[in-house]
Design an enzyme around this catalytic site. Structure first.
Site, PDB file in Angstrom:
ATOM      1  N   ASP A 183       0.809  -1.093  -0.088  1.00 22.68           N
ATOM      2  CA  ASP A 183       0.152   0.030   0.068  1.00 22.68           C
ATOM      3  C   ASP A 183       0.976   1.224   0.087  1.00 22.68           C
ATOM      4  OD1 ASP A 183      -1.520   2.187   0.985  1.00 22.68           O
ATOM      5  OD2 ASP A 183      -2.971   1.182   1.667  1.00 22.68           O
ATOM      6  N   HIS A 184       1.167   1.766  -1.203  1.00 27.65           N
ATOM      7  CA  HIS A 184       2.214   2.857  -1.453  1.00 27.65           C
ATOM      8  C   HIS A 184       2.123   3.989  -0.335  1.00 27.65           C
ATOM      9  CE1 HIS A 184      -0.619   5.069  -3.970  1.00 27.65           C
ATOM     10  NE2 HIS A 184       0.645   6.135  -3.692  1.00 27.65           N
ATOM     11  N   HIS A 246      -5.720   2.805   1.163  1.00 29.36           N
ATOM     12  CA  HIS A 246      -4.857   3.908   1.750  1.00 29.36           C
ATOM     13  C   HIS A 246      -5.842   4.523   2.985  1.00 29.36           C
ATOM     14  CE1 HIS A 246      -2.822   3.115  -1.880  1.00 29.36           C
ATOM     15  NE2 HIS A 246      -3.534   3.972  -2.641  1.00 29.36           N
TER      16      HIS A 246
END
Ligand code: BG6
Length: 509
Positions: A183-184, A246
């Site tokens: 999950d960047h 996010h």
């Protein structure tokens, strides 16, 4: 410069794709520049497109020139780095591809003559995840439990059931410790800083609960529309694309209990606890707890913006939401009855990711009415992007002969505080994979728990298509129903100052 990592061979499936070009290679290049990569390093990019000699390298260089935080490449450095990169055309379904990869890996290991990392990065459409994992298994490439690692990009499943199935398949081949679900957002400096802010300081934690906090707001809004990703996005929508991952991760970082240690599983346990404590939104209550929107045409910075249904690869009667706002409750001692309002949307007025902790009013107001005209309760504003920092808003006496209160800010701003470059999320995450640190990656149970939270909303919206899409104009703050969602509780979305100097971005808040 000191080399800090083991020899590593990284195979990127989707090597000719956008993610590799925009994010992965620029991130690896910066890790190389900063001396993090072992000189025994190899990047094998597997793509389906045929490339002429030199074509791939030229494209990668353009990507780095355009997207790297360290600016344009310098010839002498790029010439060294590019030697680590190889391109190979291949069909992900073809066994032969994996025997070729195996040969490369064996050669690399032999030359390294010590422990090596073998990283397989799936920067591909999700329909290839299982195929690639199975083929890696059949070729014997998953067997080194310590060194072989699989990185999986989002979306991880499209609902709870598909996420569970994908986990089951992957966990038959790899151990959980070998899996890195990205999950960047978790790689962003400002997101990691939430842990430092909360747990390396004694002064906030005593206030961090239902006794002092009125509510929490999380806004992740983007000015961009779906660009050329209409085909993907129309099957996804804001809930799956942003909220399930996010936004839920941000909520977990704000709501989690203090970890006992910085061990990967300890942090992830504490975050999973939050997801398990989120109150289930019953299907019949979805209308009261969630609002959805889809952008229609509008104006952004003086230019006409298309509506979602006019975007490429989007059906003209699409019912996909490009905006979602939800009210959650975390049912535990700390957060009992404190609402968490979250919202995320595309083609909004501002590109901003921000968390606001709204404190309760003072228990007794001792100042005269004329002193408190501008009075506000305390707010703590954690700015994730584009400005990076933390702002504490409190009351002060306005200079003058009378007692007049006015809100003022204490500001911590990354740009003013730090002079060294700030790593991109993908740099942090790639280095963590190389070092075998899974703290910032999603564990199987976390992904599933996050799906479980949003499932009632997903299914209710699917079964009841909206009758009034599009319901917000591009360039605005989302639909009226989102305003009503929070207004019903006597609150409003906190609008951050709009700064003309930064071209419409928020001021440093
Ligand atoms: C991705 C979503 O995960 O995050 C995109 O798929 C979105 O739709 C992007 O634009 C936002 O990331 P960032 O880092 O630009 O906020």
């Amino acid at each position: 410069m000191e080399t800090k990592t083991n020899p590593t061979i990284i195979t990127i499936f989707g090597g000719s794709g956008d993610l590799t070009w925009r994010k992965l290679i620029p991130a690896l290049y910066n890790l190389f520049l900063d001396g993090w990569l072992n000189e025994k390093f190899s990047i094998v990019c597997i793509g389906r497109s045929e490339m002429k000699d030199g074509e791939f390298e030229t494209k990668l260089k353009e990507g780095v020139d355009q997207f790297s935080r360290s600016g344009k490449t310098k010839k002498e450095q790029w010439d060294v780095f590019v030697k680590y990169i190889f391109y190979k055309t291949g069909d992900f379904n073809n066994k032969g591809l994996y025997s070729d990869i195996k040969k490369e890996v064996n050669l690399f290991e032999k030359a390294a003559a010590c422990k090596t990392n073998k990283i397989y990065y799936m920067a591909v459409y999700p329909q290839f995840f299982e195929t690639i994992a199975q083929q890696l298994c059949d070729a014997g490439l998953a067997e080194d439990r310590e060194g072989a690692r699989l990185v999986i990009e989002k979306p991880f499943g499209t609902d709870l059931q598909t996420a569970q199935e994908l986990n089951q398949t992957l966990l038959k081949i790899f151990t959980e410790e070998q899996l890195y679900r990205i999950d960047h957002y978790l790689g962003k400096e400002t997101v990691q800083n939430i842990l430092a802010f909360r747990f390396a300081n004694a002064m906030y934690e005593p206030l961090w609960n239902r006794n002092y906090i009125d509510h929490v707001q999380i806004t992740v809004s983007e000015k961009i529309g779906v660009e050329d990703r209409g085909g993907y996005y129309d099957h996804s929508g804001a809930l799956r694309d942003m909220v399930q991952n996010h936004v839920m991760q941000l909520l977990c970082l704000i709501a989690m209990e203090p970890p006992v240690s910085f061990d990967a599983d300890e942090i992830r346990n504490k975050k999973a606890d939050v997801l398990h404590a989120i109150r289930e939104i019953k299907r019949e209550d979805v209308h009261d707890f969630a609002s959805r929107g889809q952008y229609g045409e509008g104006w952004q910075e003086g230019e006409k913006a298309k509506g979602y249904r006019e975007e490429k690869d989007v059906p003209e009667n699409s019912n996909t939401e490009t905006f979602a706002a939800i009210k959650f409750f975390v049912d535990n001692w700390r957060w009992s009855n404190v609402p968490f309002y979250i919202r995320s949307g595309k083609r909004m007025q501002q590109s901003i990711s921000v968390i606001t902790i709204q404190f309760k009013p003072v228990p007794h107001q001792s100042f005269p009415d004329e002193a408190i005209e501008n009075w506000q309760s305390n707010k703590l504003i954690i700015n994730i992007q584009p400005d990076m920092g933390i702002r504490m808003r409190f009351q002060a006496k306005k200079p003058g002969l009378k007692m007049q209160l006015t809100p003022v800010d204490m500001l911590f701003n990354y740009n003013d505080t730090y002079t060294s470059g700030i790593p991109e999320g993908y740099e942090t995450l790639l280095l963590d994979v190389i070092e075998g640190d899974a703290t910032l990656f999603m564990r199987a149970d976390q992904v599933e728990a996050a799906w479980k939270v949003i499932m009632p909303i997903l299914s209710t919206w699917k079964d009841n298509p909206s009758v009034n899409f599009p319901n917000y104009a591009a360039g605005t703050n989302g639909p009226e129903t989102a305003e009503a969602l929070i207004a019903r509780d006597g609150k409003n979305w906190i609008v951050l100052p709009f700064d003309k100097k930064t071209n419409g971005q928020s001021k440093n808040v």
